[in-house]
Every structure is written in C-alpha cells, then in structure tokens.
Scaffold this motif. Structure first.
Motif, PDB file in Angstrom:
ATOM      1  N   GLU A 123      -3.586  -8.085  12.539  1.00  0.00           N
ATOM      2  CA  GLU A 123      -4.542  -7.484  11.845  1.00  0.00           C
ATOM      3  C   GLU A 123      -4.611  -7.990  10.041  1.00  0.00           C
ATOM      4  N   GLY A 124      -3.479  -8.680   9.593  1.00  0.00           N
ATOM      5  CA  GLY A 124      -3.479  -9.743   9.281  1.00  0.00           C
ATOM      6  C   GLY A 124      -4.601 -10.884   9.530  1.00  0.00           C
ATOM      7  N   LYS A 125      -4.877 -11.115   9.571  1.00  0.00           N
ATOM      8  CA  LYS A 125      -6.444 -12.236   9.779  1.00  0.00           C
ATOM      9  C   LYS A 125      -7.489 -11.297   9.566  1.00  0.00           C
ATOM     10  N   ILE A 164      -8.128   3.852   1.510  1.00  0.00           N
ATOM     11  CA  ILE A 164      -9.888   3.637   1.635  1.00  0.00           C
ATOM     12  C   ILE A 164      -8.902   2.043   1.826  1.00  0.00           C
ATOM     13  N   ILE A 165      -8.035   1.844   1.138  1.00  0.00           N
ATOM     14  CA  ILE A 165      -7.975   0.224   0.792  1.00  0.00           C
ATOM     15  C   ILE A 165      -7.049  -0.453   1.968  1.00  0.00           C
ATOM     16  N   SER A 166      -6.760  -1.831   1.995  1.00  0.00           N
ATOM     17  CA  SER A 166      -6.262  -2.234   3.464  1.00  0.00           C
ATOM     18  C   SER A 166      -5.070  -2.868   2.444  1.00  0.00           C
ATOM     19  N   GLU A 167      -4.079  -2.889   3.783  1.00  0.00           N
ATOM     20  CA  GLU A 167      -2.361  -3.796   2.956  1.00  0.00           C
ATOM     21  C   GLU A 167      -3.486  -4.830   2.739  1.00  0.00           C
ATOM     22  N   THR A 168      -2.122  -5.810   1.629  1.00  0.00           N
ATOM     23  CA  THR A 168      -2.990  -7.319   1.640  1.00  0.00           C
ATOM     24  C   THR A 168      -2.386  -8.122   2.571  1.00  0.00           C
ATOM     25  N   LYS A 172       0.432  -1.127   0.747  1.00  0.00           N
ATOM     26  CA  LYS A 172       0.033  -0.401   0.034  1.00  0.00           C
ATOM     27  C   LYS A 172       0.903   1.035  -0.286  1.00  0.00           C
ATOM     28  N   LEU A 173       1.924   1.346   0.580  1.00  0.00           N
ATOM     29  CA  LEU A 173       2.393   2.660   0.858  1.00  0.00           C
ATOM     30  C   LEU A 173       3.087   2.776  -0.630  1.00  0.00           C
ATOM     31  N   GLU A 203      -2.132 -11.170  -4.342  1.00  0.00           N
ATOM     32  CA  GLU A 203      -2.505 -11.221  -2.829  1.00  0.00           C
ATOM     33  C   GLU A 203      -3.859 -10.929  -2.338  1.00  0.00           C
ATOM     34  N   ILE A 204      -4.356 -10.253  -3.056  1.00  0.00           N
ATOM     35  CA  ILE A 204      -5.866  -9.864  -2.329  1.00  0.00           C
ATOM     36  C   ILE A 204      -6.793 -11.092  -3.282  1.00  0.00           C
TER      37      ILE A 204
END
Ligand code: BGC
Length: 516
Positions: A235-237, A219-223, A110-111, A160-161
């Motif tokens: 967080e990942g889960k 708005i989007i989430s990190e994978t 994301k970054l 990955e998503i």
C-alpha cells in the motif's frame, strides 16, 4: 494527477524522481484545514472577550470593571478566569499532544487528523450551547484536544508527502491556514460583536473547518512513511507512486523502508529522545517554539481587540484594527512560502528579529511616553501603534510563525520524529497557555514595559539563530544527521555516538531478553 513540474529529489547523490502532483497539493491543502481550526480559535477569543454580552453572562466582574470603575487603562481586563477561558484550550492541547504522538505512530497521521476534527466539532457545539462558565471551559478543553491532535498530525503529514524541493513551501500551507483562520475569526467578530447572540455565533462557527476536515480526511491518502512504518509495504509503495506521479519509486521506497526499520527497532522513542544524540534536535525543536511564543505574537493575536481598546479605540474600531493585522498576517505568510526554500530559514529568522525588535521598542516607547493611566492616545498616535503592530506581525508571519513548525517537523530523524515533534507541539501549547494566562495581568503590572520584556527575548532568539541554528533548506529529512548535525560547529559533538547508541540499546534489549 497533473505533473505540473518535474523535480528530482536529491538524496545523498541518489535521485528520487518526483513530480509535484495534484494529489500532493490536494492532500496538503486538505490537511492544512487543521491549521484553519487552530487559527480560528486563536483569533476568536480576543474579540469574544471584548464583547459586552459575553462578559455580562460569564464574567460579570470584568464587565463592571470595564464600564463602571474608573479603572486604569492597562488593568481593565486583568482577570484570571477570563484568561483561563483562552488558556484552557492550550493546556488541553498540551496534554493531548503526547497521546497524539502515540496515535500518529500506531494508527497513522490520517486517523489522528480525523480524531482532531471530531474533538473540534464536539467542542464547538459545547461552546455554542454554553449555559455557564464551566460548560464553556469544557468546550474549550475539547477544542484543545482537537488542536493537540491536529497540530501533531498535520505538519508531520505534510512533511512526509511533500517532495523535498517543495517541503518548506507545502509545510507553510499549514501556517497559511492558521493565519487565514485567525483572519476569518477577526472578520466574524467584527460582524457579530453588536449582536446579543454574537459570541455564540463566533464560537460556533469553529465547527465549519472541523466539518471540512472530517469530509476531506476521507479523500486524502495516508502518508507512505506511516504505512511502511506499520508494515503495509504494498500500500505504501502504491501511494508513493501515486503522490510522486512516477512509476519508479524504488529508491525512495527503500530509503523510507530502511528508515522505518531503524525506527521500529527503537522500542521507546521517548527514551531515545533523551539520548545524547537526540539533544540537538530536541533543544532546537523545543526552543523554536518557546521563542516563537516569546516574540509576543499571541499577546496581539489573542488580545488585539483588547489591546486596541487599551490605546483608546472604541470596540468596533478595535475589532477592525484586528482585521487589519490579521490581513497583514496572511499576506506576509505568502511571502514566506515564496522565499523559504530559496532564502533559507536562517536569513528569514534573523531579518525578522530586527524588524520585530524595532517595532516592539517603538510601541513600548510610545505607550510609555504618551499613554496616561486613564486617558487614551491621540488618534494619530493610535494609528501609528496599529502600523507598528502590522510591522511586527509581518516580520513574525514570514519567519518565526511558519518556521517554528517547519524546522521542528524536519530536523528529527524518523526514529524520534513523532516523539520529538510532540515535544515541540507541547512546548508550543505550554507557552501559548502561559502567554494567554498571563499577558493581561502582566500588562496590568508592567504597563508599557511588557513590550520591552518581549524585546529582550527577541535579542536572545537572534543570538540563538546566529550561533546554534543550522540551515536546513533543501536537505532531505532523512539526511539531516549527516549533512546538518554532523557538520555543525557545536552540535556535532552530540552526533558521534548516534549509531553506537542504537546498537548498545539493541544489545541491551537482547541481553535482557536472553536472561529473562
Ligand atoms: C503560532 C501561533 C500564532 C500564529 C499567528 C502560529 O505559528 O503557533 O501561536 O498565533 O502563528 O499567526
């Protein structure tokens, strides 16, 4: 988060429950705006380099050659600096893609996408206010940094998503956005060309997709993979649950975690990439990009308006023809989205080789026999060339275009994924730059023969697919080694020592630690 369709992700007999959620679709779409930035740049340079006001300001020699000298058709635009205007972006992207791989791993996908959009915005501002050639080139270099980061992070992010069943289709959204970006650029060029400040507007509008990505990236989430890779398990889960739309994600979580642990044990992914067991993925990842560029697609995407002027169209007709090929490019990419996870990668690539080969041969033959050095083609013949270019573009758009990126993003195991993909991205950038820097000069020297040159490459890539490219359709990314590489008639010889190599590596590291 509407569960549109329930899918079960098969993974080595295990089933990962997953729905195609709105969140995945939205994240995929926003991330693909990175493709829009890339595409806009590909499409804009050809039109701008054909604009008289632009040429007069930055490339007066080309302007004089174009209008005053009775120059031969194929050589009007042969100028190294003019080609550097196009290629500088890709050279910068090439350098940046190596840093971007590290950024992706350390700070997340994301970054890295956010960095891409900022580089891109600043680059667009620079080109729009350019007072001289060097400001213009600096702007292009900044845009290139953006493209380098974006092209590294976006396809990885999407792979990955995405639930495995839709990975191909979602991944091609990136390519779809590239083609939409090219088309928008073609349309913008058509309208801005007659205006004195047209080139500034054309270059400046590149800032819009960058702004969309900046806003969208909040708005989007990190994978989940990237979070788990960096030790942020909870967080990942949570994100995995949210994007899959189901509560029970333990199986998939454990598999990602295990893959991350293995990957984190590898201290130097680039060194790892040089090992024998990584060779198949590395060779294929890189060659797919080299071949993608040597189809000759960017001779058309960058220089279509120039090419159409070469065969005798006036400036506005040439720009309009570029809009037509741009439209064919977008529509044919949709075909790929529909077919890729059903027909598979190999059949699309092979069919396209035949289609692209026929069109290159026919264009070469027409130009060879009908285009004299100083005259132009008859109208009907020129239209025929446009149609053949459309045939070529459509073949590319449902095969080598999207699949160059898709295959490279799905064949590497996690431990070498970011590094391996960055090699693929930089190869793409390198050969894009080579084509950008040399096409106009090659056309001047080889004339119609340039199309036969690309035809020869198409024959080589067809043989490569037949013998060396395994099918990766519907295979979960983390099972490629067992289900693809270890089964392939040629590549399996590189796979036997995969585990041993890692262990030896670990043992060596331990030994070094003890003796230190
Ligand atoms: C390629 C670009 C090309 C574009 C055309 C992309 O996949 O990487 O170089 O211009 O497709 O649609």
């Amino acid at each position: 988060m509407a569960p549109a369709v329930i899918v079960s992700t098969e993974s080595g007999g295990k089933k990962f429950a997953a729905k195609l959620t709105w969140r995945v679709v939205m994240c995929g779409l926003i991330a693909s705006t990175g493709g829009l930035m890339f595409g806009y740049d590909i499409g804009i340079s050809g039109g701008v380099t054909g604009m008289d006001t632009f040429l007069k300001k930055f490339f007066p020699k080309v302007y004089i050659k174009k209008h005053l000298a009775k120059e031969n058709n194929y050589c009007k635009y042969d100028n190294q600096l003019l080609q550097l205007f196009t290629s500088s972006l890709y050279l910068a992207a090439l350098v940046m893609s190596f840093f971007a791989a590290k950024m992706c791993k350390r700070f997340g996908r994301k970054l890295t996408m956010q960095a891409a959009s900022i580089f891109f915005l600043v680059g667009a501002i620079f080109t729009v206010i350019s007072a001289n050639l060097w400001m213009l080139i600096i702007g292009r270099i900044l845009l290139g940094f953006g493209v380098g980061c974006g092209n590294q992070a976006v396809p990885l992010f999407i792979s990955e998503i995405a639930p495995v069943k839709y990975r191909g289709a979602l991944n091609i959204c990136f390519q779809l956005m590239i083609t939409i970006g090219i088309l928008i650029a073609n349309v913008v060029n058509y309208y801005t060309a007659p205006k004195v400040w047209g080139w500034r507007l054309s270059l400046g509008l590149a800032g819009i997709p960058a702004l969309i990505l900046i806003v969208g990236s909040f708005i989007i989430s990190e994978t989940p993979t990237s979070l788990i890779e960096r030790g942020r398990f909870e967080e990942g889960k949570a994100i995995l649950k949210a994007i899959r739309g189901v509560e029970d994600v333990d199986l998939e979580f454990d598999e990602i975690k295990e893959a991350c642990e293995r990957a984190n044990r590898i201290k130097s992914p680039f060194k790892n990439l040089m090992k024998k067991s990584s060779r198949p993925q590395l060779v294929i990842g890189v060659l797919m990009q080299v071949f993608q560029q040597f189809t000759g697609i960017n001779a058309i995407m960058f220089y279509a308006p120039v090419l159409f002027q070469t065969v005798g169209f006036k400036n506005d007709a040439a720009l309009l023809s570029a809009v037509i090929t741009g439209t064919v490019n977008v529509l044919s990419t949709l075909v790929s989205i529909a077919l890729v996870d059903r027909a598979g990668r190999r059949s699309l690539l092979l069919e396209a080789c035949v289609q692209m080969g026929i069109s290159q041969a026919a264009i070469g033959a027409i130009l060879q026999t009908k285009l004299s050095l100083t005259g132009s083609l008859e109208h009907g013949t020129a239209i025929c060339v446009v149609l053949l270019i459309c045939l070529f573009v459509s073949g590319f758009a449902w095969s080598w275009g999207p699949l160059g990126w898709l295959v490279a993003s799905e064949i590497f195991p996690l431990k070498t994924r970011a590094a391996g993909f960055s090699f693929a991205v930089s190869s793409n950038m390198l050969f894009t730059a080579v084509i950008a820097q040399s096409f106009l000069s090659m056309m001047c020297k080889m004339r119609a023969g340039i199309f036969f040159f690309f035809l020869a490459w198409i024959v080589v890539m067809c043989l490569f697919v037949i013998f060396f490219l395994p099918e990766t359709k519907q295979v979960p990314i983390d099972e490629m080694v067992d289900r693809v590489w270890k089964q392939h008639w040629y590549w399996k010889r590189y796979m036997v020592n995969d585990e041993e190599e890692d262990e030896v590596d670990g043992a060596n590291a331990l030994e070094k630690g003890v003796s230190a």
